[in-house]
Motif scaffolding. Structure first.
Motif, PDB file in Angstrom:
ATOM      1  N   UNK A  27       0.842  -1.175   0.000  1.00 40.47           N
ATOM      2  CA  UNK A  27       0.000   0.000   0.000  1.00 40.47           C
ATOM      3  C   UNK A  27       0.886   1.237   0.000  1.00 40.47           C
ATOM      4  N   UNK A  28       0.946   1.913  -1.120  1.00 40.08           N
ATOM      5  CA  UNK A  28       1.772   3.108  -1.216  1.00 40.08           C
ATOM      6  C   UNK A  28       1.390   3.890  -2.454  1.00 40.08           C
ATOM      7  N   UNK A  29       1.982   5.043  -2.594  1.00 43.75           N
ATOM      8  CA  UNK A  29       1.730   5.849  -3.790  1.00 43.75           C
ATOM      9  C   UNK A  29       3.038   6.022  -4.550  1.00 43.75           C
ATOM     10  N   UNK A  30       3.019   5.639  -5.817  1.00 40.69           N
ATOM     11  CA  UNK A  30       4.222   5.730  -6.632  1.00 40.69           C
ATOM     12  C   UNK A  30       4.014   6.777  -7.723  1.00 40.69           C
ATOM     13  N   UNK A  31       4.932   7.709  -7.812  1.00 41.13           N
ATOM     14  CA  UNK A  31       4.885   8.720  -8.863  1.00 41.13           C
ATOM     15  C   UNK A  31       5.660   8.217 -10.069  1.00 41.13           C
ATOM     16  N   UNK A  32       5.061   8.372 -11.241  1.00 38.75           N
ATOM     17  CA  UNK A  32       5.678   7.878 -12.472  1.00 38.75           C
ATOM     18  C   UNK A  32       6.029   9.107 -13.302  1.00 38.75           C
ATOM     19  N   UNK A  33       7.326   9.416 -13.350  1.00 43.14           N
ATOM     20  CA  UNK A  33       7.758  10.671 -13.959  1.00 43.14           C
ATOM     21  C   UNK A  33       8.472  10.434 -15.276  1.00 43.14           C
ATOM     22  N   UNK A  91      -6.535   4.027   2.871  1.00 45.69           N
ATOM     23  CA  UNK A  91      -6.935   2.624   2.691  1.00 45.69           C
ATOM     24  C   UNK A  91      -5.695   1.814   2.333  1.00 45.69           C
ATOM     25  N   UNK A  92      -5.816   0.488   2.340  1.00 49.42           N
ATOM     26  CA  UNK A  92      -4.670  -0.323   1.928  1.00 49.42           C
ATOM     27  C   UNK A  92      -4.676  -0.400   0.420  1.00 49.42           C
ATOM     28  N   UNK A  93      -3.937   0.495  -0.180  1.00 56.00           N
ATOM     29  CA  UNK A  93      -4.153   0.709  -1.591  1.00 56.00           C
ATOM     30  C   UNK A  93      -2.847   1.058  -2.272  1.00 56.00           C
ATOM     31  N   UNK A  94      -2.694   0.555  -3.463  1.00 52.91           N
ATOM     32  CA  UNK A  94      -1.519   0.894  -4.258  1.00 52.91           C
ATOM     33  C   UNK A  94      -1.938   1.908  -5.319  1.00 52.91           C
ATOM     34  N   UNK A  95      -1.293   3.054  -5.293  1.00 48.97           N
ATOM     35  CA  UNK A  95      -1.613   4.092  -6.274  1.00 48.97           C
ATOM     36  C   UNK A  95      -0.393   4.296  -7.161  1.00 48.97           C
TER      37      UNK A  95
END
Ligand SMILES: Nc1ncnc2c1ncn2[C@@H]1O[C@H](COP(=O)(O)OP(=O)(O)OP(=O)(O)O)[C@@H](O)[C@H]1O
Ligand SMILES: [Mg+2]
Lengths: 297, 315
Positions: free
Chosen positions: B30-36, B184-188
């Protein structure tokens, strides 16, 4: 969410309605769901108004012609009446419905970018294709039934109760018209899937049906002397046969342009059914196969 | 199950042009990954393969371990996505559009109704719930798209420049939404050109250039990797400051490694020594009573790293 409150969009773990693998409906159920919303879009669209105007126009012209000429051959019995009014008009209405509702059905998904919304959902490509097909079928059926009502209304006016005494031939004719509609939509969907541009899809189908097939048919019969069994337009002539009777398979008639005779082929009802069913199956499978391979670039 | 995204040697060619070159990437948890990555780097191409809008030339993409290429329906069933700016049938209202996506996802009526209210509230479109989408502005449509991607409360969220077309308030609302999603337990997984947005909400960043992955690491590792460089701060003064004063008073201060003028009242000063160097400089400057009214980093550390990596990639 600016300011005070905590964003509520994330639901907390336990009571979460989280999408899970088991819950997504079957491919077929999804196609039906999709078709409901697609049909709603059709019924609200300008093209539906256009289609209804075409049906109204055809209805008005037929009504006016009968009212003016009162052809004795037509208004003496219901089969002749329906054979004259329904059979010819129906294939015309079906052709326009097919082009208007089916022509850009798939191409429009690419061109208007609505497909990008649908394809982001957990659905098979087949589902989208089938759902759109069902919606186009339903919308076309609505217009076809309206046309039928116009014709039956006319019959009731001239024949009174006689219009309703022998409905079996009319029903049979309607079923054949339905088969033609199925095949025609399969055909337009294939072209719609082939060209990702609505205009091309609509133009190609319209030109093929309005001119192309007529030319091919006359080349086949008069030059090559073969029966044009491979043309869907040839098969569609059986729509009226339950009402008017099946003409001989091969007839030699005197050419209207003088000099010699012309050969005219007519399909039998089973032959016509086979051709239309073949068109439906082949074009649907080909269209689906094509759409499965199409990219939303 | 831990949400995950994985690209295995994911490659896409358009003719002879390689838009994505053997991308190997595994994101888990569960995390947020920025795609640059710069324009044309291949971000959208990657995300479109993750959602089966386009097909890989070779390689495979997985969502929660399910191959998108083999079973798009199952793979996407846990996923909410928004790739570029799709359109919704114009004659439908937001309510109907969300009803359609919810039904296709197998949500029941009550659930769809309550979630529709929640997500539309979230994107500030509650007042438009029964209006025709065809008449909406671009930004309003994008808000509905965001709402649709969140409707099923998905475990994995794929977003391609979600704030495209939004007004400044909309952009900040998107940040709030993503911050909320992280609870939430979520992958962004989110592509973006707005580095401040990425710094704000992302835990990890991946940088793509010319279809190749340059790095994928936590945001703190990436920014601290820049500690060796010399960041620059922008100084603003309440009155114009002369070159002579700058040379005489500011240049001798500890940590100052160079300067340039932005306008009569503003300077960009390179400062060595990281955060410590910056705070010492600020205190000293304040003591000089030059009329300093502003002191801030010219570029974020992420921006510095981004520009450095992209320029080495180009040369
Ligand atoms: N359908 C296509 N045909 C040919 N080339 C394409 C196609 N789609 C993308 N490309 C090329 O692939 C490369 C990557 O495009 P992509 O849209 O993935 O970039 P991006 O990283 O999303 O850029 P942006 O930040 O501008 O959105 C670009 O050079 C683009 O020209
Ligand atoms: Mg892009």
């Amino acid at each position: 969410m600016s300011g005070t409150g905590t964003p509520s969009v994330a639901m907390s773990g336990a009571e979460s309605s989280r999408a899970s693998l088991g819950r997504v409906p079957s491919t077929w159920a999804q196609a039906v769901i999709l078709s409901r919303y697609q049909l709603r879009d059709y019924l609200r669209s300008r093209r539906f108004v256009l289609m209804m105007s075409i049906v109204a126009l055809v209805g008005v012209i037929l009504t006016a012609v009968v009212a003016y000429f009162r052809p004795a051959s037509l208004i003496d019995n219901s089969s002749d009446f329906y054979g004259g009014l329904w059979a010819g008009g129906a294939s015309f209405v079906i052709l326009f419905a097919g082009i208007i509702f089916g022509g850009d059905a798939i191409a429009g998904e690419f061109q208007n970018k609505t497909g990008y919304f649908l394809m982001g959902l957990p659905v098979q490509r087949t589902t989208v294709y089938t759902g759109k097909y069902l919606a186009a079928l339903a919308a076309s059926l609505v217009t076809l039934v309206v046309f039928l009502l116009i014709v039956v209304g006319n019959a009731a006016f001239y024949l009174g109760p006689g219009a309703f005494t022998n409905l079996a031939p009319l029903l049979a004719s309607f079923v054949l018209a339905l088969l033609y509609l199925l095949a025609l939509l399969g055909f337009t969907f294939l072209f719609s899937s082939l060209f990702k541009t609505s205009l091309y899809a609509v133009l190609v189908v319209a030109v093929l049906f309005l001119f192309g097939f007529t030319i091919i048919s006359s080349v086949a019969t008069s030059l090559a002397h073969i029966e044009p069994w491979f043309l869907i337009s040839y098969a569609s002539s059986i729509i009226g046969y339950p009402l008017t009777g099946t003409p001989p398979h091969i007839a030699h008639i005197r050419s209207p342009f003088g000099g010699g005779t012309m050969t005219v082929y007519s399909p039998s009802i089973p032959e016509g059914i086979a051709i239309m069913a073949g068109y439906f199956l082949i074009t649907s499978l080909l269209g689906l196969w094509l759409f499965e391979r199409e990219e939303f670039t | 199950m831990t949400p995950s995204l994985e690209a295995r040697s994911l490659t896409r060619r358009f003719g002879s042009f390689v838009a994505l070159d053997h991308l190997d990437l595994k994101v888990e948890g569960a995390k947020c990954v920025g795609f640059l990555g710069p324009n044309g780097a291949g971000k959208t191409t990657t995300l479109k393969m993750f959602t089966d809008l386009i097909f890989p030339t070779s390689g495979e993409a997985f969502i929660n371990g399910i191959s998108v290429q083999n079973d798009r329906k199952r793979a996407l069933s846990v996923c909410g996505d928004l790739i570029e700016t799709p359109e919704i049938y114009p004659s439908l209202s937001p309510r109907e559009a969300l009803e359609m996506s919810g039904a296709l996802r197998g949500m029941d009526h009550a659930e769809i109704r309550s979630r529709t209210e929640e997500v539309l509230e979230e994107v500030k479109m509650s007042d438009w719930v029964d209006k025709k989408i065809g008449r909406f502005s671009k930004g309003m449509k994008q808000r509905i798209n965001i709402a649709a991607s969140l409707l099923s409360d998905p475990e994995v969220v794929l977003l391609d420049e979600p704030s495209t077309g939004l007004d400044p308030r909309g952009m900040s609302e998107v940040r709030d939404i993503i911050r909320g999603l992280k609870k939430g337990r979520r992958l962004i997984f989110m592509s973006s050109h707005i580095l401040s947005e990425v710094v704000d909400v992302c835990d990890e960043v991946a940088l793509l250039d010319h279809g190749k992955l340059l790095f994928f690491d936590t945001l703190s590792n990436v920014t601290s990797s820049f500690a060796g460089g010399t960041p620059s701060v922008d100084l603003s003064f309440k009155a114009p400051i002369s070159d002579a004063d700058v040379e005489r008073l500011i240049v001798p201060l500890p940590g100052v490694a160079g300067w340039s003028r932005l306008d009569p009242r503003r300077l960009a000063v390179k400062v060595a020594g990281g955060a410590d160097g910056q705070s010492q400089l600020l205190e000293q400057l304040a003591g000089l009573r030059l009329g300093l009214v502003g002191f801030r980093e010219s570029r974020s550390a992420l921006e510095e790293v981004y520009l450095r990596e992209i320029s080495t990639g180009d040369s």
